[in-house]
Scaffold this motif. Structure first.
Motif, short mmCIF file in Angstrom:
data_model
loop_
_atom_site.label_atom_id
_atom_site.label_comp_id
_atom_site.label_asym_id
_atom_site.label_seq_id
_atom_site.Cartn_x
_atom_site.Cartn_y
_atom_site.Cartn_z
N LYS A 1 0.55 -1.20 0.36
CA LYS A 1 0.11 0.20 0.07
C LYS A 1 0.79 1.19 0.04
O LYS A 1 2.31 1.29 1.05
N LYS A 2 0.27 2.26 -0.41
CA LYS A 2 1.52 3.31 -0.76
C LYS A 2 0.94 4.33 0.39
O LYS A 2 -0.32 3.85 0.19
N MET B 1 -2.67 12.14 16.11
CA MET B 1 -1.89 11.34 15.75
C MET B 1 -1.06 10.53 17.14
O MET B 1 0.47 10.02 16.88
N GLY B 2 -1.78 9.84 18.76
CA GLY B 2 -1.38 10.14 19.30
C GLY B 2 -1.31 8.50 19.11
O GLY B 2 -1.65 7.82 17.92
N SER B 3 -0.99 7.52 20.22
CA SER B 3 -0.27 5.96 20.08
C SER B 3 -1.63 5.51 20.02
O SER B 3 -1.60 4.60 19.36
N SER B 4 -2.72 5.99 20.47
CA SER B 4 -4.72 5.19 19.43
C SER B 4 -5.22 6.35 18.40
O SER B 4 -6.67 6.19 18.78
N SER B 5 -4.60 6.57 17.20
CA SER B 5 -4.88 7.71 16.46
C SER B 5 -6.19 6.58 15.81
O SER B 5 -5.87 6.44 15.33
N THR B 6 -7.22 7.69 15.73
CA THR B 6 -8.57 7.40 15.29
C THR B 6 -7.71 7.43 14.24
O THR B 6 -8.62 6.78 13.46
N VAL B 7 -7.46 7.94 13.17
CA VAL B 7 -7.69 8.00 11.74
C VAL B 7 -7.00 7.58 11.26
O VAL B 7 -6.86 6.55 10.21
N LEU B 8 -5.46 7.17 11.70
CA LEU B 8 -4.21 5.91 11.50
C LEU B 8 -5.08 4.84 11.99
O LEU B 8 -5.09 3.74 10.64
N ARG B 9 -5.46 4.74 12.93
CA ARG B 9 -6.62 3.22 13.64
C ARG B 9 -7.29 2.82 11.90
O ARG B 9 -7.76 1.46 11.69
N ASP B 10 -8.03 4.30 11.77
CA ASP B 10 -9.09 3.93 10.73
C ASP B 10 -8.76 3.54 8.92
O ASP B 10 -9.26 2.50 8.30
N LEU B 11 -7.14 4.29 8.93
CA LEU B 11 -6.14 4.19 7.69
C LEU B 11 -5.60 2.08 7.61
O LEU B 11 -6.07 1.72 6.14
N ALA B 12 -5.21 2.35 8.57
CA ALA B 12 -5.00 0.98 8.61
C ALA B 12 -6.42 0.34 9.19
O ALA B 12 -6.08 -1.43 8.34
N ALA B 13 -7.37 0.03 9.26
CA ALA B 13 -7.94 -0.83 9.40
C ALA B 13 -9.09 -1.20 8.19
O ALA B 13 -9.61 -2.46 7.94
N ARG B 14 -8.57 -0.46 7.43
CA ARG B 14 -9.54 -0.26 6.32
C ARG B 14 -8.92 -0.68 5.02
O ARG B 14 -8.65 -0.52 3.39
#
Length: 487
Positions: free
Chosen positions: A25-26, A164-177
């Motif tokens: 993934k890019k 962009m903390g350790s439980s970042s919702t944006v990062l979590r959603d991007l990775a989960a999808r």
């Protein structure tokens, strides 16, 4: 048999760990710069992100402590003590104008020890991450639907923050999808905001890093998850260098500062974007003040308790980490045009953590792997001419872009000299050729004139001279020359 079972188990675990991350993934690159934001009369510095349908564009400040992405509501400035609030919120978001906003009244915050600086309500919304490599070009969009966001209604700080903390919702959603390789993230904060007083823009890279934004081999550190700012380092020395006399002094050295009974001990400092200045232990701060004639800024110009020097100080400050990695704060950052320093005032009884703020991050490139709770620091290339996003696969070590190697002739400019000599030589040969051609043409013309004269004399000698008959004379020299002249 037991060893076989153990081997098979290890093989399965290794396969699971590698399959879990889609490293094909890019990454998603989002720049940080000043831009027009929704319902604001001025350009504001931050990450280029939109919210809602239709999009309400925002400039979000990256927060590596906060986990939620937050936006200012229109009522925020009515309930805020933020200075110049209408021009400082990073934009405003109106949920009523978005057809994709869904309230989440029962949502519980993920931010431990919730920051009392602002508060609001939560909802699900479409977050639009804009990739904008150059300000003169259009932006492309990555749409992240149904992501949890916070709409801030009251507080005292800038509410527009990219969590962009350790439980970042944006990062979590991007990775989960499966939109990025994993929960990895890289940041260069830049210096284009007012407090820094610079002109260099920054960038975020979700699931990757910008390989052209740093140099050298990155230094790896373990996160301290117990801290609100989990990316922490140990500092073993701070060296102040005078540019004029090139003198060095360690702020840890008790021989340079007699009131110290022994050399200062190393200490842990949290890397943060929540403040600009660097906060050091009380004694180290006192040593800095003594060496630079710094004092408390009575006006508290920037509202962050940064110290001010009485007279101009032209020097640098180098922070030496436990592994020997050294980050230098240049003179123009250490003391700005108003004599304000990035070193924060500190009282002797303060129990607050020590911080390396945005002044520190302006000199380094930060790369975080939240899957492994590790992060990397490297010297930042502050003015890079090209953006080169690369996938940051979890468990891997980022690699800086390596320019193509050059031969010794290329490095020393010999190829240019040879090419120049060849071209110059060809030009000289061409000029010589032209001279030779002109010379032989002139020679042929002179030979022709001689032949004409000789022929004329010969013809005259053949005539019998009589008194009566007359005849037309031979053609003149001019006419003969004109007859033979090439056109």
């Amino acid at each position: 048999m037991a060893s076989l079972v153990l081997y098979l188990s290890a093989t399965v675990l290794f396969a699971q760990s590698t399959v879990a991350f889609n490293c094909s993934k890019k990454p998603i690159y989002v720049d940080i710069h000043k831009r027009a934001v929704h319902d604001s009369p001025v350009f504001q510095y931050g990450s280029f992100i939109g919210l809602g349908t239709p999009s309400q564009n925002q400039s979000l400040w990256p927060s590596i402590a906060q986990n939620h992405t937050s936006f200012a509501s229109h009522e925020y400035c009515s309930n805020s003590t933020l200075k110049s609030c209408d021009k400082s919120t990073g934009g405003f978001f109106n949920p009523e104008d978005s057809v994709s906003f869904v309230k989440q009244p029962s949502f519980q915050t993920l931010d431990r020890g919730s920051d009392a600086s602002f508060s609001g309500s939560f909802g699900q919304e479409s977050v639009r991450l804009y990739t904008h490599f150059f300000e003169t070009e259009g932006a492309s969009q990555t749409l992240l639907e149904n992501s949890t966001v916070e709409v801030v209604t009251e507080g005292s700080i800038i509410p527009a923050r990219l969590g962009m903390g350790s439980s970042s919702t944006v990062l979590r959603d991007l990775a989960a999808r499966d939109m990025i390789a994993g929960r990895t993230y890289s940041l260069y904060i830049g210096q284009g905001f007012n407090r820094a007083g610079g002109a260099v823009n920054g960038s975020n890279t979700f699931g990757g890093y910008d390989s052209g934004r740093f140099t050298g081999t990155p230094h790896q550190y373990q996160m301290n998850i117990a801290n609100v700012n989990p990316m922490s380092v140990r500092i073993k020395d701070i060296i102040l260098t005078g540019t004029n006399d090139n003198s060095n002094v360690s702020l840890f050295d008790n021989t340079a500062f007699p009131e110290m009974k022994s050399r200062a001990a190393d200490f842990e400092a949290q890397i943060t974007t929540e403040q600009f200045p660097i906060s050091l232990p009380y004694q180290i701060t006192k040593n800095f003040m003594a060496r630079t004639s710094a004092e408390k800024d009575k006006d508290n110009t920037w509202g962050d308790n940064s110290l001010r020097v009485k007279n101009s100080f032209n020097g640098t400050l180098s922070i030496v980490l436990e592994d020997g990695y050294t980050i230098t704060i240049p003179s123009e950052v250490l003391v700005n045009a108003s004599n304000i320093t990035p070193i924060q005032e500190r009282t002797e009884d303060s129990k607050a953590p020590f911080y390396l703020g945005s002044a520190f991050l302006g000199q380094v490139y930060l790369m975080a792997d939240y899957e492994m709770n590790t992060f990397f620091l490297a010297d930042a290339v502050q003015k890079n001419n090209a953006v080169m996003p690369v996938t940051f696969c979890p468990k891997s070590v980022p690699e800086a872009y390596q320019r193509p190697s050059q031969s010794q002739w290329q490095r020393q400019g010999l190829i240019g000299a040879v090419v120049g000599g060849v071209v110059g030589g060809m030009g000289a040969l061409a000029a010589l050729y032209c001279l030779v051609v002109v010379f032989y043409r002139k020679k042929d013309e002179r030979k022709l004139q001689k032949e004409l004269k000789k022929n004329e004399k010969t013809k005259m000698a053949q005539f019998d001279i009589e008194e009566a008959p007359t005849f037309d004379p031979p053609p003149s020299k001019v006419s003969k020359a004109r007859f033979w002249k090439k056109t």
